[in-house]
Write a protein that holds these residues in place. Structure first.
Motif, PDB file in Angstrom:
ATOM      1  N   UNK A   1      22.314   5.793  64.960  1.00 16.22           N
ATOM      2  CA  UNK A   1      23.376   5.696  65.965  1.00 16.22           C
ATOM      3  C   UNK A   1      22.838   5.506  67.388  1.00 16.22           C
ATOM      4  N   UNK A   2      21.525   5.472  67.562  1.00 15.62           N
ATOM      5  CA  UNK A   2      20.957   5.423  68.917  1.00 15.62           C
ATOM      6  C   UNK A   2      21.468   4.250  69.754  1.00 15.62           C
ATOM      7  N   UNK A   3      21.532   3.018  69.231  1.00 12.92           N
ATOM      8  CA  UNK A   3      21.961   1.920  70.099  1.00 12.92           C
ATOM      9  C   UNK A   3      23.431   1.966  70.491  1.00 12.92           C
ATOM     10  N   UNK A   4      24.256   2.683  69.721  1.00 15.94           N
ATOM     11  CA  UNK A   4      25.703   2.643  69.956  1.00 15.94           C
ATOM     12  C   UNK A   4      26.236   3.851  70.716  1.00 15.94           C
TER      13      UNK A   4
ATOM     14  N   UNK B   1      10.124  -6.956  71.914  1.00 15.55           N
ATOM     15  CA  UNK B   1       9.970  -6.733  70.466  1.00 15.55           C
ATOM     16  C   UNK B   1       8.501  -6.635  70.086  1.00 15.55           C
ATOM     17  N   UNK B   2       7.681  -7.524  70.644  1.00 16.39           N
ATOM     18  CA  UNK B   2       6.251  -7.521  70.317  1.00 16.39           C
ATOM     19  C   UNK B   2       5.589  -6.227  70.764  1.00 16.39           C
ATOM     20  N   UNK B   3       5.892  -5.804  71.983  1.00 19.40           N
ATOM     21  CA  UNK B   3       5.277  -4.584  72.504  1.00 19.40           C
ATOM     22  C   UNK B   3       5.736  -3.350  71.740  1.00 19.40           C
ATOM     23  N   UNK B   4       6.981  -3.357  71.293  1.00 17.62           N
ATOM     24  CA  UNK B   4       7.476  -2.206  70.541  1.00 17.62           C
ATOM     25  C   UNK B   4       6.823  -2.118  69.160  1.00 17.62           C
TER      26      UNK B   4
ATOM     27  N   UNK C   1      19.697  -4.462  71.364  1.00 20.88           N
ATOM     28  CA  UNK C   1      19.457  -3.025  71.573  1.00 20.88           C
ATOM     29  C   UNK C   1      18.807  -2.425  70.328  1.00 20.88           C
ATOM     30  N   UNK C   2      19.464  -2.644  69.194  1.00 22.48           N
ATOM     31  CA  UNK C   2      18.944  -2.084  67.950  1.00 22.48           C
ATOM     32  C   UNK C   2      17.659  -2.731  67.496  1.00 22.48           C
TER      33      UNK C   2
END
Length: 322
Positions: free
Chosen positions: A242-245, A120-123, A58-59
């Motif tokens: 804190x976004x992923x959690x 991951x690559x696209x991000x 996620x992170x």
């Protein structure tokens, strides 16, 4: 937007209505691009849980866009030395929109390893595209109104942070309405259409003068500049770490949906829109931020600690181990 000085004459000869129009369009384009920056944050943990992808990713996937953005800012600054802003801006908007449209098909990938690698690559590439939008936008806005840099910077920052605040909320609504695919292709189409909007911007020259002897490497090594840059980076980390959690916590501990998480993130950063312009270049800003931080951090952390203790007690028969 008065205050067009001698430097502005070299960049443009726009009338006040056209200057207002160009300023508005560039600010809107900047905001729409940054809407996509953290758009998947609320729903990505849900999607990953459904397909048995470790929460660690996620992170990683959310943070990959920042890696691309970091790289892009330095590269785009070099491009601005040789090309006017508009082709770079259009390339960034078009690429970002296309990337999100393609990303909308990732839910059809059955292999989790392939999904993670591509995500991951696209991000990372999306972060590079956002940089191609951000750097030219700030550059041309400063050229439009060179005598009011504080106002220009504050307005652009408010648009940028406001868009990042709205992005997760929009993503959560789209995901709740139509799932993973809808949450990516709809904003992707909107941002890709920015290219048509950018074609209507009147000409503004952002190329440096031929006599300009500024050395970019010297600028990067300047401690006054780098200290400010790292300070901004630290603030962004605190704002978004804190976004992923938050989403799993809201679901498990608070019993709330992804839409609530998106709304909470919107409220979290939307105050930036209100506070940035009046505080631009103010010495009181640092003092005020520190004062508010000391006041609001306990308001955010104390209730969370209480909930954490309650959850722990429920899972351990009402007892707290010593």
């Amino acid at each position: 937007m008065e205050g067009v000085g001698p430097t502005a004459k070299k960049a443009h000869n726009l009338s006040k209505p056209m200057l207002t129009y160009a300023f508005t369009v560039v600010t809107v384009v900047l905001g729409l691009a940054f809407t996509l920056y953290s758009l998947p944050a609320p729903f990505l943990p849900f999607f990953h849980a459904d397909r048995n992808v470790s929460s660690v990713w996620d992170g990683v996937i959310l943070g990959a866009v920042s890696v691309g953005f970091f790289i892009s800012c330095f590269l785009t600054a070099q491009l601005m030395e040789h090309f006017n802003y508009l082709p770079i801006l259009m390339t960034g908007s078009g690429a970002l929109g296309i990337l999100f449209i393609v990303n909308s098909f990732f839910d059809r990938i059955t292999n989790n390893i392939l999904y993670i690698v591509l995500s991951c690559s696209f991000r990372v590439v999306a972060g590079i595209a956002i940089g191609l939008v951000s750097v030219p936008s700030f550059g041309v806005l400063a050229k439009m109104i060179p005598t009011r840099i504080a106002f220009v910077t504050a307005t652009a920052e408010a648009a940028l942070n406001g868009a990042q605040a709205f992005g997760p909320f929009m993503g959560s609504l789209l995901y709740d309405a139509g799932g993973y695919s809808l949450a990516f292709w709809v904003p992707g189409v909107i941002v890709a259409c920015n290219v048509l909007l950018e074609l209507t911007i009147p000409h503004v020259n952002t190329l440096p003068d031929q006599t300009d002897t500024n050395d970019s490497i010297k600028v990067y090594k300047d401690p006054w500049i780098m200290m400010a840059a790292w300070h901004c980076a630290a603030c962004q980390v605190l704002l978004y770490f804190h976004l992923p959690t938050l989403d799993p916590f809201a679901e498990r501990a608070l019993g709330e949906t992804v839409v609530w998480t998106g709304l909470a993130l919107l409220v979290n950063t939307s105050t930036t829109i209100l506070c940035t312009p009046p505080l631009a270049t103010s010495k009181m800003q640092v003092m005020l931020v520190l004062a508010l931080l000391g006041f609001f951090v306990p308001m955010g952390s104390t209730p969370i600690l209480v909930i954490m203790i309650d959850v722990y007690k429920l899972r351990n028969g009402g007892e707290i181990s010593v």
